[in-house]
Write an enzyme that holds these catalytic residues in place. Sequence first.
Site, mmCIF file in Angstrom:
data_model
loop_
_atom_site.group_PDB
_atom_site.id
_atom_site.type_symbol
_atom_site.label_atom_id
_atom_site.label_comp_id
_atom_site.label_asym_id
_atom_site.label_seq_id
_atom_site.Cartn_x
_atom_site.Cartn_y
_atom_site.Cartn_z
ATOM 1 N N SER A 113 0.866 -1.193 0.000
ATOM 2 C CA SER A 113 0.000 0.000 0.000
ATOM 3 C C SER A 113 0.898 1.238 0.000
ATOM 4 O O SER A 113 1.675 1.440 0.940
ATOM 5 C CB SER A 113 -0.870 0.001 1.252
ATOM 6 O OG SER A 113 -1.283 1.341 1.532
ATOM 7 N N ASP A 130 -4.549 3.839 -1.802
ATOM 8 C CA ASP A 130 -5.606 4.100 -0.813
ATOM 9 C C ASP A 130 -6.191 5.489 -1.028
ATOM 10 O O ASP A 130 -5.551 6.488 -0.681
ATOM 11 C CB ASP A 130 -5.031 4.001 0.604
ATOM 12 C CG ASP A 130 -4.781 2.570 1.017
ATOM 13 O OD1 ASP A 130 -3.685 2.265 1.521
ATOM 14 O OD2 ASP A 130 -5.684 1.735 0.808
ATOM 15 N N HIS A 182 -8.283 1.278 -3.815
ATOM 16 C CA HIS A 182 -9.144 1.030 -2.648
ATOM 17 C C HIS A 182 -9.843 2.342 -2.328
ATOM 18 O O HIS A 182 -9.230 3.265 -1.795
ATOM 19 C CB HIS A 182 -8.269 0.550 -1.480
ATOM 20 C CG HIS A 182 -9.040 0.348 -0.216
ATOM 21 N ND1 HIS A 182 -8.400 0.192 1.002
ATOM 22 C CD2 HIS A 182 -10.367 0.273 0.047
ATOM 23 C CE1 HIS A 182 -9.310 0.028 1.952
ATOM 24 N NE2 HIS A 182 -10.510 0.075 1.400
ATOM 25 N N GLY A 192 -8.225 4.268 7.405
ATOM 26 C CA GLY A 192 -7.894 5.682 7.514
ATOM 27 C C GLY A 192 -6.406 5.937 7.662
ATOM 28 O O GLY A 192 -5.899 6.958 7.207
ATOM 29 N N PHE A 193 -5.694 4.972 8.271
ATOM 30 C CA PHE A 193 -4.280 5.219 8.539
ATOM 31 C C PHE A 193 -3.470 3.919 8.454
ATOM 32 O O PHE A 193 -3.993 2.836 8.760
ATOM 33 C CB PHE A 193 -4.100 5.824 9.956
ATOM 34 C CG PHE A 193 -4.826 7.131 10.118
ATOM 35 C CD1 PHE A 193 -6.127 7.145 10.616
ATOM 36 C CD2 PHE A 193 -4.235 8.323 9.719
ATOM 37 C CE1 PHE A 193 -6.817 8.336 10.727
ATOM 38 C CE2 PHE A 193 -4.927 9.544 9.835
ATOM 39 C CZ PHE A 193 -6.226 9.534 10.335
ATOM 40 N N GLY A 194 -2.202 4.059 8.081
ATOM 41 C CA GLY A 194 -1.291 2.920 8.137
ATOM 42 C C GLY A 194 -0.720 2.781 9.539
ATOM 43 O O GLY A 194 -0.958 3.628 10.408
ATOM 44 N N ASP A 232 -6.185 -6.433 4.725
ATOM 45 C CA ASP A 232 -5.467 -5.165 4.665
ATOM 46 C C ASP A 232 -5.497 -4.460 6.016
ATOM 47 O O ASP A 232 -6.571 -4.133 6.524
ATOM 48 C CB ASP A 232 -6.151 -4.298 3.593
ATOM 49 C CG ASP A 232 -5.562 -2.925 3.483
ATOM 50 O OD1 ASP A 232 -6.104 -2.124 2.691
ATOM 51 O OD2 ASP A 232 -4.577 -2.618 4.192
ATOM 52 N N GLY A 233 -4.273 -4.303 6.577
ATOM 53 C CA GLY A 233 -4.197 -3.555 7.826
ATOM 54 C C GLY A 233 -3.424 -4.327 8.882
ATOM 55 O O GLY A 233 -3.884 -5.387 9.311
ATOM 56 N N GLY A 234 -2.259 -3.816 9.261
ATOM 57 C CA GLY A 234 -1.456 -4.477 10.296
ATOM 58 C C GLY A 234 -0.811 -5.765 9.817
ATOM 59 O O GLY A 234 -0.485 -6.652 10.630
ATOM 60 N N GLY A 273 1.539 -2.086 4.217
ATOM 61 C CA GLY A 273 2.076 -0.747 3.976
ATOM 62 C C GLY A 273 3.363 -0.543 4.783
ATOM 63 O O GLY A 273 4.473 -0.652 4.251
#
Length: 210
Positions: free
Chosen positions: A7, A32, A61, A140-142, A169-171, A191
Site C-alpha cells: 500500500s 488508498d 481502494h 484511515g491510517f497505516g 489489509d491492515g497491520g 504498507g
Amino acid sequence: MILVTPSILSADLAHLQKEVDTISSADWIQVDVMDGHFVPNLSFGAPVIKNLKTKLPLDIHLMVSNPADRIAEFLALKVANITFHAEAVMDTNSRRALMEAIRRGKTTAGIALNPETPIDAIWDIVDDIDLVLLMSVNPGFGGQQFITSVLEKARALRLAHPDLMIQIDGGINEETAALAREAGCNNLVAGSFIFSAADRAEAILKIRGV
Ligand code: DX5
C-alpha cells in the site's frame, strides 16, 4: 498463489516514483483513496498516480462516501482493480450498478468490509464480485494493530467461496501474514511493514511466506 500488494499510503510520497521502483517484486500496488469523510483522513486521487511508471497492476481502494464519482478517472488510467466499501453503498442495485460500471473497463470489481461489518452484509453480491477486501484495521491510517477477529471472517468466507480472491489489509507483517494465509486470504496488503523495511524485496517475500 499468494499475491502481495504493498500500500503506497506508507511510502515517501515526496519520492513516489522512486518508492514504487523499490517494490517491483510485488504483485499489485494498492492506492488508498481517502476522502476525509468516509474515513477521517485525506490521501490522494488519480492525479497523483496518473504519471506513475510501473508494470504492476494498480489496485484502487476507495475509502470514499461516493465511490461512483471516482470510477471514470481510474478507469481512464486502466487500473487493474477498483474496490468500494460495502458501508458506503448499502443497496444491492447500487452495488450491482457500481460493479458493472467498474467492469466496463478490463478492471475487476472488489467490495471491502470494515472489521465490524459481518460477511453476511454482502450476501447479495458475494457470488458475483471479483474480490472481497477484509479490513483488519479501521480504515484511515497505516501503522495500526492487526484485529485478529477478522481471521474468523476470512475462514468463513473461504469455506463458502473456495475460488474467491480474499484480500486482507491492515497491520499485515510477517506474523500476521502467516495467520492470514492460513485463514484463506490470498492477497495480502502491507504498507508500513514493507516501506519501513531496509530490504523491501525481502519484506515482500516474508509476506508471501516463502
Ligand atoms: C488503511 C489502509 C491500509 C493501510 C495499510 O486505511 O487501507 O492499506 O495503508 O497500512 P499498514 O500495512 O501499515 O497497516
